[in-house]
Design an enzyme around this catalytic site. Structure first.
Site, PDB file in Angstrom:
ATOM      1  N   GLY A   1       0.835  -1.219  -0.032  1.00 29.98           N
ATOM      2  CA  GLY A   1       0.115   0.131   0.040  1.00 29.98           C
ATOM      3  C   GLY A   1       0.898   1.149   0.047  1.00 29.98           C
ATOM      4  O   GLY A   1       0.326   2.322   0.508  1.00 29.98           O
TER       5      GLY A   1
ATOM      6  N   ASP B   1      -3.544   1.941  19.554  1.00 28.62           N
ATOM      7  CA  ASP B   1      -4.669   2.148  20.511  1.00 28.62           C
ATOM      8  C   ASP B   1      -3.674   2.279  21.890  1.00 28.62           C
ATOM      9  O   ASP B   1      -4.205   2.930  22.767  1.00 28.62           O
ATOM     10  CB  ASP B   1      -5.265   0.950  20.564  1.00 28.62           C
ATOM     11  CG  ASP B   1      -6.017   0.448  19.459  1.00 28.62           C
ATOM     12  OD1 ASP B   1      -6.697   1.325  18.721  1.00 28.62           O
ATOM     13  OD2 ASP B   1      -5.457  -0.394  18.475  1.00 28.62           O
TER      14      ASP B   1
ATOM     15  N   HIS C   1      -8.274  -4.943  17.619  1.00 30.36           N
ATOM     16  CA  HIS C   1      -7.985  -3.497  17.078  1.00 30.36           C
ATOM     17  C   HIS C   1      -9.557  -3.196  16.668  1.00 30.36           C
ATOM     18  O   HIS C   1      -9.690  -3.060  15.443  1.00 30.36           O
ATOM     19  CB  HIS C   1      -6.995  -3.306  16.335  1.00 30.36           C
ATOM     20  CG  HIS C   1      -6.916  -2.097  15.622  1.00 30.36           C
ATOM     21  ND1 HIS C   1      -6.841  -0.785  16.462  1.00 30.36           N
ATOM     22  CD2 HIS C   1      -7.185  -1.401  14.374  1.00 30.36           C
ATOM     23  CE1 HIS C   1      -6.896   0.164  15.805  1.00 30.36           C
ATOM     24  NE2 HIS C   1      -7.100  -0.142  14.433  1.00 30.36           N
TER      25      HIS C   1
HETATM   26  N1  LIG Z   1      -4.218  -1.164  12.654  1.00 31.23           N
HETATM   27  C1  LIG Z   1      -4.286   0.016  12.728  1.00 31.23           C
HETATM   28  O1  LIG Z   1      -4.035   0.734  13.952  1.00 31.23           O
HETATM   29  C2  LIG Z   1      -4.847   0.987  11.746  1.00 31.23           C
HETATM   30  C3  LIG Z   1      -5.120   0.543  10.328  1.00 31.23           C
HETATM   31  N2  LIG Z   1      -5.364   1.330   9.398  1.00 31.23           N
HETATM   32  C4  LIG Z   1      -5.809   0.458   8.141  1.00 31.23           C
HETATM   33  O2  LIG Z   1      -4.783   0.539   7.273  1.00 31.23           O
HETATM   34  C5  LIG Z   1      -5.162   0.283   5.845  1.00 31.23           C
HETATM   35  C6  LIG Z   1      -4.545   1.322   4.969  1.00 31.23           C
HETATM   36  O3  LIG Z   1      -4.926   2.789   5.164  1.00 31.23           O
HETATM   37  P1  LIG Z   1      -4.511   4.216   4.403  1.00 31.23           P
HETATM   38  O4  LIG Z   1      -3.210   3.908   4.037  1.00 31.23           O
HETATM   39  O5  LIG Z   1      -5.202   5.111   4.965  1.00 31.23           O
HETATM   40  O6  LIG Z   1      -5.450   3.534   3.086  1.00 31.23           O
HETATM   41  P2  LIG Z   1      -5.389   4.097   1.570  1.00 31.23           P
HETATM   42  O7  LIG Z   1      -6.669   3.767   0.831  1.00 31.23           O
HETATM   43  O8  LIG Z   1      -4.739   5.489   1.767  1.00 31.23           O
HETATM   44  O9  LIG Z   1      -3.980   3.421   1.190  1.00 31.23           O
HETATM   45  C7  LIG Z   1      -4.248   1.909   0.783  1.00 31.23           C
HETATM   46  C8  LIG Z   1      -3.346   1.503  -0.311  1.00 31.23           C
HETATM   47  O10 LIG Z   1      -3.259   0.250  -0.301  1.00 31.23           O
HETATM   48  C9  LIG Z   1      -3.186  -0.120  -1.933  1.00 31.23           C
HETATM   49  N3  LIG Z   1      -3.610  -1.477  -1.989  1.00 31.23           N
HETATM   50  C10 LIG Z   1      -4.720  -2.052  -2.173  1.00 31.23           C
HETATM   51  N4  LIG Z   1      -4.668  -3.356  -2.357  1.00 31.23           N
HETATM   52  C11 LIG Z   1      -3.445  -3.594  -2.371  1.00 31.23           C
HETATM   53  C12 LIG Z   1      -2.726  -4.745  -2.497  1.00 31.23           C
HETATM   54  N5  LIG Z   1      -3.450  -6.187  -2.633  1.00 31.23           N
HETATM   55  N6  LIG Z   1      -1.301  -4.797  -2.543  1.00 31.23           N
HETATM   56  C13 LIG Z   1      -0.770  -3.816  -2.228  1.00 31.23           C
HETATM   57  N7  LIG Z   1      -1.395  -2.608  -1.970  1.00 31.23           N
HETATM   58  C14 LIG Z   1      -2.585  -2.779  -2.007  1.00 31.23           C
HETATM   59  C15 LIG Z   1      -3.988   0.991  -2.490  1.00 31.23           C
HETATM   60  O11 LIG Z   1      -3.772   1.126  -3.940  1.00 31.23           O
HETATM   61  C16 LIG Z   1      -3.894   2.060  -1.644  1.00 31.23           C
HETATM   62  O12 LIG Z   1      -2.738   2.789  -2.341  1.00 31.23           O
HETATM   63  C17 LIG Z   1      -6.531   0.341   6.050  1.00 31.23           C
HETATM   64  O13 LIG Z   1      -7.363  -0.860   5.994  1.00 31.23           O
HETATM   65  C18 LIG Z   1      -6.843   1.031   7.489  1.00 31.23           C
HETATM   66  O14 LIG Z   1      -8.064   0.864   7.905  1.00 31.23           O
HETATM   67  C19 LIG Z   1      -5.404   2.703   9.478  1.00 31.23           C
HETATM   68  C20 LIG Z   1      -5.049   3.128  10.667  1.00 31.23           C
HETATM   69  C21 LIG Z   1      -4.781   2.331  11.703  1.00 31.23           C
HETATM   70  O1  LIG Z   2     -10.477   3.470  12.621  1.00 32.77           O
HETATM   71  C1  LIG Z   2     -10.106   3.148  11.431  1.00 32.77           C
HETATM   72  O2  LIG Z   2     -10.867   2.775  10.403  1.00 32.77           O
HETATM   73  C2  LIG Z   2      -8.612   3.475  11.145  1.00 32.77           C
HETATM   74  C3  LIG Z   2      -7.902   2.744  12.329  1.00 32.77           C
HETATM   75  O3  LIG Z   2      -7.840   1.670  12.488  1.00 32.77           O
HETATM   76  C4  LIG Z   2      -7.644   3.508  13.203  1.00 32.77           C
HETATM   77  O4  LIG Z   2      -7.535   4.874  13.466  1.00 32.77           O
HETATM   78  O5  LIG Z   2      -7.530   2.977  14.660  1.00 32.77           O
END
Ligand SMILES: NC(=O)C1=CN([C@@H]2O[C@H](COP(=O)(O)OP(=O)(O)OC[C@H]3O[C@@H](n4cnc5c(N)ncnc54)[C@H](O)[C@@H]3O)[C@@H](O)[C@H]2O)C=CC1
Ligand SMILES: O=C([O-])CC(=O)C(=O)O
Length: 326
Positions: free
Chosen positions: A11, A159, A187
């Site tokens: 990503g 978190d 999460h």
């Molecule tokens: N665990 C945590 O605490 C957190 C998790 N997240 C999660 O992280 C993920 C990414 O968030 P963002 O960067 O904001 O999203 P985003 O949509 O800005 O970026 C995601 C990227 O992944 C790419 N992508 C999609 N499928 C793919 C694949 N099969 N292989 C490689 N790349 C691929 C997309 O083209 C995009 O550029 C989301 O699922 C979000 O919910 C976000 C914040 C906290």
């Molecule tokens: O809430 C969401 O979807 C993104 C995330 O995981 C976070 O900010 O903790």
């Protein structure tokens, strides 16, 4: 200078990676003496946007970047990877729970688990960030037979950091003076941010705050912080998520120096009687590149109930993906 290590990020053209890659490249994750080869995975429609990220990365002239390999093929991006940060997947929008993403994102982690298993360094340390992070990591674990299950983790560090910041605000200290916070479980909005053992500037937090604040303010605030950020920003947290990913990997690789951190890890053999086939967030310390669960913590009836709820949610998510492994 040490020999370079290979760090894969998926990503790579997305929101989180726009902070994350530059932090890794600057040495924030693996230290100021550790060169890195960045192996950046995207899907074909995002390869143009990734070119822009590569141009900016070049323009930073980071001394620690020993190479950059962009690819839309996981077999290439994961080749010999020592660390893999799996960010690529769809974020949720307003009104969604993270588990609503399981259908859209789950399949990514079977493909990438297999590619990691076949091509990465067998000792590769993996962090799953993409949501729902715990269950995506479980999918990955079950798809990557050649990786060490202890080296597959999911992210609850955001978190954990959110909990420290809320406590610091409440008791009037700096967040870095808050210790021994624990985030148990998923999460998700069932996670249990537990302050039973926490201290702020060396003093117990639990007795310094009202029960009502703890149960009716602090816990829901941390549980729903992601949704609050989506509401405010119109997009999910990105810079704070990248920071948490950097800190998760840094502490795992370089040691947590006695501090407790929260990490989603495979629950097999855990000392708290949690179902042994889940990715579950526990209190953790890290040393010499390995994590250990902090054992022997007493849990009162409230804590047991909160932990049971988040365990049950993870069991339901596992049930929802059972068909993938028949
Ligand atoms: N665990 C945590 O605490 C957190 C998790 N997240 C999660 O992280 C993920 C990414 O968030 P963002 O960067 O904001 O999203 P985003 O949509 O800005 O970026 C995601 C990227 O992944 C790419 N992508 C999609 N499928 C793919 C694949 N099969 N292989 C490689 N790349 C691929 C997309 O083209 C995009 O550029 C989301 O699922 C979000 O919910 C976000 C914040 C906290
Ligand atoms: O809430 C969401 O979807 C993104 C995330 O995981 C976070 O900010 O903790």
């Amino acid at each position: 200078m040490k020999a370079p290590v290979r760090v894969a990020v998926t990503g790579a053209a997305g929101q989180i990676s726009y902070s994350l890659i530059f932090r890794i490249a600057s040495g924030s994750m693996l230290g100021p003496d550790q060169p890195v080869i960045l192996q950046l995975l995207e899907i074909p429609p995002a390869m143009n946007a990734l070119q822009g990220v590569l141009m900016e990365l070049k323009d930073c002239a980071f001394p620690l970047v020993a190479g950059v390999i962009p690819s839309d093929d996981p077999n290439v991006a994961f080749k010999d990877a020592d660390f893999a940060l799996l960010v690529g997947s769809r974020p949720r929008g307003p009104g969604m729970e993270r588990s609503d993403l399981l259908k859209a994102n789950g399949a990514i982690f079977t493909v990438q688990g297999k590619a990691l298993s076949d091509h990465a360094n067998p000792d590769c340390r993996v962090l799953v960030v993409g949501n729902p992070a715990n269950t995506n990591a479980l999918i990955l674990l079950k798809s990557a037979p050649k990786l060490n299950p202890r080296h597959i983790t999911s992210m609850t560090r955001l978190d954990h950091n959110r909990s420290m910041a809320q406590i610091a605000d409440k008791v009037g200290c700096h967040s870095s003076d808050v210790e021994q916070v624990v985030v148990w479980g998923n999460h998700s909005s069932t996670q249990y941010p537990d302050i039973s053992y926490a201290t702020a500037a060396g003093k117990p937090v639990r007795t310094a705050v009202a029960d009502d604040w703890y149960k009716n303010d602090f816990i829901p605030t941390v549980q729903k912080r992601g949704a609050a950020i989506i509401k405010a920003r119109g997009a999910s947290s990105a810079a704070s998520a990248a920071n948490a990913a950097v800190e998760h990997m840094r502490d795992w690789a370089l040691g947590s120096k006695g501090q407790w951190v929260s990490m989603g890890v495979y629950s097999k053999g855990n000392p708290y009687g949690i179902d042994e086939d889940l990715m579950f967030s526990f209190p953790i310390t890290c040393e010499h590149g390995e994590w250990q669960i902090v054992g022997g913590l007493d849990r009162d009836a409230f804590s047991m109930d909160m932990i049971k709820k988040t365990e049950q949610e993870l069991q339901a998510e596992r049930e929802a993906i059972a068909d993938m492994f028949k």
